[in-house]
Write an enzyme that holds these catalytic residues in place. Structure first.
Site, PDB file in Angstrom:
ATOM      1  N   ASN A   1       0.847  -1.189   0.000  1.00  0.00           N
ATOM      2  CA  ASN A   1       0.000   0.000   0.000  1.00  0.00           C
ATOM      3  C   ASN A   1       0.882   1.239   0.000  1.00  0.00           C
ATOM      4  O   ASN A   1       2.111   1.135  -0.059  1.00  0.00           O
ATOM      5  CB  ASN A   1      -0.949  -0.009   1.206  1.00  0.00           C
ATOM      6  CG  ASN A   1      -0.204  -0.110   2.508  1.00  0.00           C
ATOM      7  OD1 ASN A   1       0.647   0.714   2.822  1.00  0.00           O
ATOM      8  ND2 ASN A   1      -0.515  -1.145   3.288  1.00  0.00           N
TER       9      ASN A   1
ATOM     10  N   LEU B   1      -2.734  -6.855  15.488  1.00  0.00           N
ATOM     11  CA  LEU B   1      -3.368  -6.051  16.535  1.00  0.00           C
ATOM     12  C   LEU B   1      -4.288  -6.919  17.403  1.00  0.00           C
ATOM     13  O   LEU B   1      -4.225  -6.872  18.637  1.00  0.00           O
ATOM     14  CB  LEU B   1      -4.152  -4.901  15.911  1.00  0.00           C
ATOM     15  CG  LEU B   1      -4.975  -4.034  16.860  1.00  0.00           C
ATOM     16  CD1 LEU B   1      -4.093  -3.363  17.908  1.00  0.00           C
ATOM     17  CD2 LEU B   1      -5.758  -2.976  16.060  1.00  0.00           C
TER      18      LEU B   1
END
Length: 398
Positions: free
Chosen positions: A208, A307
């Site tokens: 990205n 996460l």
């Protein structure tokens, strides 16, 4: 060491000003950069040319220099440093500081700064012992100003006693103690940053547009508050933070392993833009076009959710886990859903739609979301976002 730290050195007008040139070198040996500010009186003892040449930075002298104000106003100059050092701090400068005067560039910077300030007093023994100086010194201590020296010894005027400026090496050491004694001293914080690269073949990958700039800024801000930082980064374009352990990875799988190896930590800030998917069978050789024009077929699998993995650990979970939500629509709703789904403590949400210029840009516009609050911060530089977030982290990890 002070690698990456910025020191604003205000040089007062006393005979001890000549020591300020050696002080610049002492700071540089520790890895800090120095921006000198000379009072008008200081120029009677050292020249702007010598201070600037040694520091390798522009010397600032005049509050009303319109060119300087256009390039870097006194407010910005006062806050761009990690520490403001006044050496020598004359009786006059101490009096101005104690009474809140802002009559020249040096005293105005001292009034405008929001960073720690340390002074190295230097004056005649009788001036040091004067009741007014004693009152001013107590006021400055009460205001949180750090004091280094003075020493006892012979003076240029021929007298002997207290009032001699501390030696440059001692001042540099005291400044190091101030910088490394922040609210996060003793805390170990993990920061992930940058994109991950998921290989398709040896020359192609999925990634990205993340530059890693926000993650680097966060690491620098945490280091400035005294934290020990482990920085785990994908292939980022941004400059790496200085003064921390850096682990370089390529893929999401590698990043998860590096995170698990780093635990336990006091806090974990997951600023990396981790690719959600990987190619299940990346080719060992470059995928070539074929004569029939058939397109290659790629199969995908979900990457590990770093996460969520750390947030939901039963053992070794950090006291504070902070995630990031880079969204292009329904930013707040999506970020709140992510907070609940991942079970982290905070989410830093931002809109990364192309028109915002945030992904890969120099600024950010974020909302800090906790289980009880939604705090909208104004758009600001990524460094400013990092400093604001680091201050909140320091409060949470007290």
């Amino acid at each position: 060491m002070l690698h990456g730290r910025k020191i604003l050195l205000i040089i007062g007008g006393g005979i001890a000003a000549y020591k300020s040139l050696e002080l610049i070198r002492c700071f540089q040996k520790r890895g800090a950069s120095v921006v000198p500010v000379l009072t008008k009186a200081a120029e009677e003892f050292v020249t702007p040319l010598s201070a600037g040449a040694l520091a390798g930075n522009k010397v600032y002298r005049d509050l009303f220099n319109l060119t300087d104000e256009a390039e870097m106003g006194h407010i910005e100059l006062s806050r761009a440093a990690d520490l403001v050092v006044v050496a020598p701090a004359t009786a006059d400068l101490m009096a101005k500081m104690a009474h809140g005067l802002a009559t020249d560039l040096a005293s105005t910077l001292l009034m405008a700064t929001d960073k720690p300030v340390m002074i190295a007093p230097a004056m005649n023994v009788k001036m040091w012992e004067h009741a007014a100086t004693k009152r001013n010194l107590e006021t400055l201590k009460h205001d949180g100003i750090h004091i280094c020296g003075p020493d006892e010894g012979g003076m240029a005027c021929g007298e002997f006693g207290m009032g001699r400026m501390a030696e440059p090496e001692f001042i540099a050491s005291a400044a190091s103690d101030v910088l490394l004694n922040g609210p996060l001293k003793g805390k170990h914080i993990l920061v992930t940053s940058g994109p991950t690269h998921e290989p398709i073949d040896p020359v192609r990958y999925i990634a990205n547009r993340s530059s890693g700039a926000q993650g680097s800024a966060i690491a620098n801000a945490l280091i400035a508050l005294g934290a020990r930082v482990t920085f785990i980064t994908g292939p980022a374009r941004a400059d790496m933070p200085i003064g921390c352990v850096i682990e370089r990875v390529q893929t999401a799988g590698e990043m998860l392993k590096a995170v698990e190896k780093t635990l336990p930590v006091d806090g974990a800030i997951f600023a990396a833009a981790v690719a959600d998917w990987r190619v299940t069978s990346a080719s060992d050789s470059k995928i070539k076009k074929n004569k029939s024009g058939d397109l290659p077929t790629l199969s995908f699998a979900e990457n590990p959710d770093i996460l969520a993995t750390v947030s939901q650990m039963k053992k070794q979970r950090p006291k504070l886990v902070v995630g990031f939500a880079a969204e292009t629509n329904d930013v707040i709703d999506n970020a709140k859903a992510k907070l609940a789904r991942k079970k982290c403590d905070w989410i830093v949400a931002n809109d990364v739609s192309p028109e915002t210029g945030i992904m890969g840009g120099a600024e950010n516009d974020v909302t800090l979301i906790t289980p009880t609050d939604t705090l909208d911060w104004p758009r600001m530089s990524k460094d400013a976002v990092a400093q604001k977030l680091a201050a909140e982290i320091a409060k949470a990890l007290k």
